[in-house]
Design a protein around this motif. Sequence first.
Motif, mmCIF file in Angstrom:
data_model
loop_
_atom_site.group_PDB
_atom_site.id
_atom_site.type_symbol
_atom_site.label_atom_id
_atom_site.label_comp_id
_atom_site.label_asym_id
_atom_site.label_seq_id
_atom_site.Cartn_x
_atom_site.Cartn_y
_atom_site.Cartn_z
ATOM 1 N N GLY A 103 28.656 20.590 22.379
ATOM 2 C CA GLY A 103 29.765 20.587 23.342
ATOM 3 C C GLY A 103 30.947 19.958 23.166
ATOM 4 O O GLY A 103 32.234 20.438 23.207
ATOM 5 N N TYR A 104 30.683 18.667 22.486
ATOM 6 C CA TYR A 104 32.058 18.088 22.080
ATOM 7 C C TYR A 104 32.614 18.719 20.910
ATOM 8 O O TYR A 104 33.735 18.747 20.664
ATOM 9 C CB TYR A 104 31.644 16.536 21.775
ATOM 10 C CG TYR A 104 32.821 15.602 21.030
ATOM 11 C CD1 TYR A 104 33.559 15.237 22.106
ATOM 12 C CD2 TYR A 104 32.504 15.375 19.825
ATOM 13 C CE1 TYR A 104 34.666 14.282 21.855
ATOM 14 C CE2 TYR A 104 33.911 14.445 19.244
ATOM 15 C CZ TYR A 104 34.769 14.073 20.366
ATOM 16 O OH TYR A 104 35.764 13.135 19.996
ATOM 17 N N SER A 112 42.015 21.486 19.543
ATOM 18 C CA SER A 112 42.677 21.490 18.125
ATOM 19 C C SER A 112 43.567 22.691 17.822
ATOM 20 O O SER A 112 44.568 22.784 17.374
ATOM 21 C CB SER A 112 41.729 21.067 16.957
ATOM 22 O OG SER A 112 41.174 19.652 17.317
ATOM 23 N N GLU A 113 42.655 23.818 18.305
ATOM 24 C CA GLU A 113 43.426 25.056 18.049
ATOM 25 C C GLU A 113 44.643 25.222 19.026
ATOM 26 O O GLU A 113 45.620 25.626 18.518
ATOM 27 C CB GLU A 113 42.313 25.960 18.328
ATOM 28 C CG GLU A 113 42.983 27.585 18.124
ATOM 29 C CD GLU A 113 41.906 28.696 18.590
ATOM 30 O OE1 GLU A 113 42.386 29.799 18.353
ATOM 31 O OE2 GLU A 113 41.195 28.252 19.444
ATOM 32 N N ARG A 117 48.326 25.615 17.688
ATOM 33 C CA ARG A 117 49.511 26.869 17.967
ATOM 34 C C ARG A 117 50.616 26.162 18.396
ATOM 35 O O ARG A 117 51.683 26.920 18.031
ATOM 36 C CB ARG A 117 48.566 27.681 19.059
ATOM 37 C CG ARG A 117 47.333 28.492 18.174
ATOM 38 C CD ARG A 117 46.856 29.325 19.044
ATOM 39 N NE ARG A 117 45.681 29.969 18.430
ATOM 40 C CZ ARG A 117 45.735 31.121 17.711
ATOM 41 N NH1 ARG A 117 46.690 31.457 16.939
ATOM 42 N NH2 ARG A 117 44.554 31.313 17.149
ATOM 43 N N GLN A 118 50.403 25.017 19.309
ATOM 44 C CA GLN A 118 51.777 24.674 19.874
ATOM 45 C C GLN A 118 52.759 24.059 18.578
ATOM 46 O O GLN A 118 53.979 24.440 18.620
ATOM 47 C CB GLN A 118 51.590 23.479 20.661
ATOM 48 C CG GLN A 118 51.157 23.931 22.061
ATOM 49 C CD GLN A 118 50.483 22.669 22.791
ATOM 50 O OE1 GLN A 118 50.291 21.689 22.419
ATOM 51 N NE2 GLN A 118 50.361 22.968 24.140
ATOM 52 N N VAL A 119 52.146 23.360 17.510
ATOM 53 C CA VAL A 119 52.841 22.860 16.589
ATOM 54 C C VAL A 119 53.398 23.890 15.701
ATOM 55 O O VAL A 119 54.738 23.744 15.038
ATOM 56 C CB VAL A 119 51.840 21.812 15.808
ATOM 57 C CG1 VAL A 119 52.567 21.567 14.426
ATOM 58 C CG2 VAL A 119 51.542 20.675 16.506
#
Length: 128
Positions: A103-104, A112-113, A117-119
Amino acid sequence: MAADYVPPVQKGFGQLVDSIFLLVLVYCSLLAPLLLKTPDKPPEAETAKAHVTWKELGQNPAMEAQWRKLGYDAQQAKPIITSRFDYQIEPVSLIVTALVIVGYFVFVLRVSEKQYRQVIAEKFGETS
């Protein structure tokens, strides 16, 4: 020309909350086995038996000296020396541990994905 990328900065309070949260998780994970342990048989039954010698326990003089440094006599050390470690795997604990780890891992990958994508979108002006 594109502006240099400046990553978002986490505030000090957020870092403090994250650190405390991780410390609590570590503390709970170390304390949980102690809280969930079933009590052993009381040692009164073994201490009522006849006097035990270090030789009967398979201890040489050097071992005996170390036990004495720890404050044990032969009778007190007998349950420790003669008990066997329990290496049984508890299926429920194993499954819960595996689920927490998986789960973690999934959580970290998703976050992270999203951040990746934002970066990319900020850096190259792309959206996906």
